[in-house]
Design an enzyme around this catalytic site. Structure first.
Site, PDB file in Angstrom:
ATOM      1  N   HIS A   1     -14.481   6.724  -6.757  1.00 52.37           N
ATOM      2  CA  HIS A   1     -13.063   6.911  -7.078  1.00 52.37           C
ATOM      3  C   HIS A   1     -12.751   8.342  -7.483  1.00 52.37           C
ATOM      4  CE1 HIS A   1     -12.987   2.442  -7.062  1.00 52.37           C
ATOM      5  NE2 HIS A   1     -11.948   2.764  -6.328  1.00 52.37           N
TER       6      HIS A   1
ATOM      7  N   ARG B   1      -2.433   3.238  -5.005  1.00 47.38           N
ATOM      8  CA  ARG B   1      -3.427   2.674  -5.929  1.00 47.38           C
ATOM      9  C   ARG B   1      -2.802   2.646  -7.325  1.00 47.38           C
ATOM     10  NH1 ARG B   1      -7.185   5.734  -2.523  1.00 47.38           N
ATOM     11  NH2 ARG B   1      -8.956   4.427  -1.941  1.00 47.38           N
TER      12      ARG B   1
ATOM     13  N   ARG C   1      -0.341  -1.592  -3.845  1.00 46.85           N
ATOM     14  CA  ARG C   1      -1.482  -2.483  -4.066  1.00 46.85           C
ATOM     15  C   ARG C   1      -1.468  -2.862  -5.533  1.00 46.85           C
ATOM     16  NH1 ARG C   1      -7.585  -0.641  -3.495  1.00 46.85           N
ATOM     17  NH2 ARG C   1      -7.120   0.595  -5.357  1.00 46.85           N
TER      18      ARG C   1
ATOM     19  N   GLU D   1     -11.734  -6.232   1.956  1.00 43.70           N
ATOM     20  CA  GLU D   1     -12.762  -5.299   1.468  1.00 43.70           C
ATOM     21  C   GLU D   1     -13.997  -6.041   0.955  1.00 43.70           C
ATOM     22  OE1 GLU D   1     -11.002  -2.809  -1.557  1.00 43.70           O
ATOM     23  OE2 GLU D   1      -9.858  -4.454  -2.398  1.00 43.70           O
TER      24      GLU D   1
ATOM     25  N   ASN E   1     -14.128   1.323   1.865  1.00 40.88           N
ATOM     26  CA  ASN E   1     -14.988   1.841   0.782  1.00 40.88           C
ATOM     27  C   ASN E   1     -15.775   0.694   0.156  1.00 40.88           C
ATOM     28  OD1 ASN E   1     -13.546   4.104   1.352  1.00 40.88           O
ATOM     29  ND2 ASN E   1     -12.154   3.873  -0.373  1.00 40.88           N
ATOM     30  N   ASP E   2     -15.050  -0.364  -0.141  1.00 40.35           N
ATOM     31  CA  ASP E   2     -15.729  -1.523  -0.714  1.00 40.35           C
ATOM     32  C   ASP E   2     -16.402  -2.366   0.360  1.00 40.35           C
ATOM     33  OD1 ASP E   2     -15.495  -1.369  -3.536  1.00 40.35           O
ATOM     34  OD2 ASP E   2     -13.345  -1.648  -3.314  1.00 40.35           O
TER      35      ASP E   2
ATOM     36  N   CYS F   1      -7.224   1.390   5.208  1.00 39.86           N
ATOM     37  CA  CYS F   1      -6.839   2.354   4.174  1.00 39.86           C
ATOM     38  C   CYS F   1      -8.045   2.883   3.391  1.00 39.86           C
ATOM     39  CB  CYS F   1      -5.812   1.749   3.225  1.00 39.86           C
ATOM     40  SG  CYS F   1      -6.435   0.332   2.328  1.00 39.86           S
TER      41      CYS F   1
END
Ligand code: PEP
Ligand code: MG
Length: 570
Positions: free
Chosen positions: A183, A290, A327, A426, A449-450, A497
């Site tokens: 992050h 975010r 989100r 994710e 990412n996740d 994203c």
């Protein structure tokens, strides 16, 4: 001169003075303070967290148990804690300095009393001091002020710490650890701050005020550079500025392949300050807001109205360009604040995002109301839920949204009844069941990412295993393809994203897969647009079919390199 190469996580070449932050022992800041009471409070809360962290430590032997008891005894020793408090009250030391000085005084007194028992006690007291200083570092970053343009050099940095830095002075970031999709990396890219991570022990060599030259594209950082190196970096800074200006010229062009396939390029933001960059890069909306980063600035978390006004500003400034996707809070993992009650052995697999929100319904309700209120301003507002792991969880979250909508209707709070609802994909279980999830939502957005982290079981922030973090791993590609195909089959929109969307070398694959939207940092949008315009959708689709039959990430990477050399690279 100390020169290191790590992972370049946010591009840009920069030369500036170092500001050094080390969380543990070595980097204690020495500051004299006026506000004695608040410094005493910092110490007392650090003492409490030191006790809690000792309580939470698992012991596997009697020796370890005895050691913990000794540390507890040291931390409870009134002579020791008294010395610390005196340092604050009488010498005006900041808490960490007060601990450091008291620890050294007490330990050297014990040292002088001879070998054996006393020198062991001296080493115990140093251990206790170390724990306290670590606990203070966790809370005292707000005391870490950047006062002039600087490159921050640190062992590590938490997202909440980054948010508290005065970013007008932050020119660059060099961290000993960290991964490309951590992050902190995302925040650096969003704020357009050059960053190099995984620099090993770089922070140990740095002193405040030393000159640093760094390049976030190539992952290099140099402390105290020689004249020749400095002039080379100056040239790099100029070249980077020229390249940026060139890219900027294409900001108004559509992101369309040579054979007419149109992709919506959107921007990821963490707060309204990201909107200027989104607009100037020609983003056609916000694909990921975010929201939890605002929540980490506690004032917003506690005040629904304050939060709403931020959403309102985002909508008012951005809606003419395209959708704005809020989100809901992805709190948890590394995105936590003191007092949230999140303290887990496995936070990444733990109480995070909707799992956390569904148990903190007041907090969640307040955010949903803010988003609903924002939707009344423009039909461009969309809502999206993070970390959904399956249809049961999604149904529960959607039912709660319906409940909040009903409350709004009852109270006469206007909102858009047709607000588009999406789920992030994710978690591998969500990707595998994307065909089921697609029945419940208007769009799906893949958070790579996740998704990569969970699919390959590789911590996205851990530089030691970053070699395993491979977006082109066949398992990842197959999951992504399944999600895109499921969305198309159900006639809903599909987006990506995660950071993979902004790594422009992957575009042939993403274009070939058939994404409707890609959302990335503002900086990547310009380059993505340029590359998409050089690609041909037909060739990309054929390429994806070929790539999906390859056995491993290395083969896919090689095939992609070959494809790129043949097509679409300028
Ligand atoms: C992702 O996981 O890809 C994502 C976009 O969410 P975050 O990076 O905030 O976890
Ligand atoms: Mg995520």
């Amino acid at each position: 001169m100390v020169q290191k190469t790590g992972i370049g996580v946010s591009p840009g070449a920069v030369i500036a003075e170092a500001a050094v932050l080390r969380h543990s022992g070595l980097g204690v800041e020495h500051v004299t303070v006026e506000d004695i009471d608040s410094e005493l409070a910092v110490f007392s809360s650090a003492l409490n967290s030191a006790f809690s962290s000792l309580d939470a430590t698992l012991v596997s032997s009697e020796d370890e148990k005895a050691m913990l008891m000794t540390l507890r005894a040291m931390l409870s020793d009134p002579e020791y804690t008294g010395l610390i408090k005196d340092n604050i009250k009488e010498r005006n030391y900041n808490a960490a300095w007060a601990v450091e000085a008291a620890t050294e005084k007490y330990a050297s007194m014990l040292d002088k009393m001879g070998d054996g028992y006393f020198s062991e006690r001296a080493s115990d007291i140093r251990d206790a001091g170390y724990i306290l200083i670590e606990a203070i570092a966790g809370e005292s970053i707000s005391a870490f002020h950047l006062t002039k343009p600087s490159i921050l050099v640190a062992d590590y940095l938490l997202p909440s710490e980054f948010l508290r830095l005065d970013r007008k002075f932050l020119r660059g970031l060099c961290l000993d650890g960290g991964g490309k999709t951590s992050h902190i990396a995302i925040l650096s890219r969003s704020a357009d701050i050059p960053a190099v991570f995984a620099l090993g022990d770089f922070s140990i060599y740095a002193e405040n005020g030393m000159t640093i030259a760094m390049d976030g594209k190539y992952g290099t950082a140099i402390l105290d550079p020689q004249k020749k190196v400095l002039s080379e970096y100056r040239k790099r800074c100029d070249a980077a500025a020229r390249a940026e200006a060139d890219l900027q010229k294409g900001a108004g062009l559509p992101a369309e392949t040579a054979d007419g396939f149109r992709i919506r390029l959107m921007c990821n933001i963490e707060g309204v300050e990201g909107i200027d960059g989104a607009i100037s890069s020609g983003a056609e909306g916000i694909g990921l807001f975010r929201t939890e980063f605002l929540a980490l600035q506690k004032a917003y978390l506690d005040d629904g109205d304050k939060m709403f006004h931020v959403y309102q500003e985002a909508v008012e400034r951005m809606s003419e360009y395209g959708p704005i996707t809020f989100r809901t809070y992805d709190i948890g993992g590394d995105k936590v604040l003191e007092g949230m009650g999140i303290n887990e052995d496995n936070p990444i697999l733990g109480w995070r995002a909707v799992r956390f929100c569904m148990e903190n319904k007041e907090l969640f309700r307040s955010q949903l109301v803010s988003i609903l209120r924002a939707s009344a301003i423009s039909p461009s507002v969309r809502i999206m839920f993070p970390m959904i792991s399956g249809s049961e969880e999604l149904r529960e979250v959607l039912a709660f949204l319906e409940e909040v909508k009903a409350e709004c209707r009852e109270k006469g709070i206007p909102f858009d009844e047709n607000m588009k609802i999406g789920t992030m994909i994710e978690v591998p279980s969500a990707a595998i069941t994307a065909d089921i999830l697609a029945d419940y939502v208007d769009f799906m957005s893949i958070g790579t990412n996740d998704l990569i982290q969970y699919t390959i079981a590789v911590d996205r922030g851990n530089e030691k295993i970053s070699y395993l973090y491979r977006p082109l791993h066949p398992a990842v590609l197959r999951l992504i393809k399944h999600v895109v195909d499921s969305a198309k089959a159900k006639g809903i929109q599909v987006s990506m994203c995660g950071e993979m969307a902004g790594e422009t070398e992957y575009l042939p694959i993403l274009v070939g897969m058939g994404f409707d939207e890609l959302s990335m940092s503002a900086h990547s949008i310009l380059e993505a647009r340029r590359r998409i315009r050089l690609l041909d959708k037909g060739s990309c689709t054929r390429f994806v079919n070929h790539v999906l039959s390859l056995p491993d990430a290395v083969s896919v990477e090689a095939a992609l390199k070959e494809f790129t050399e043949q097509y679409g690279k300028a």
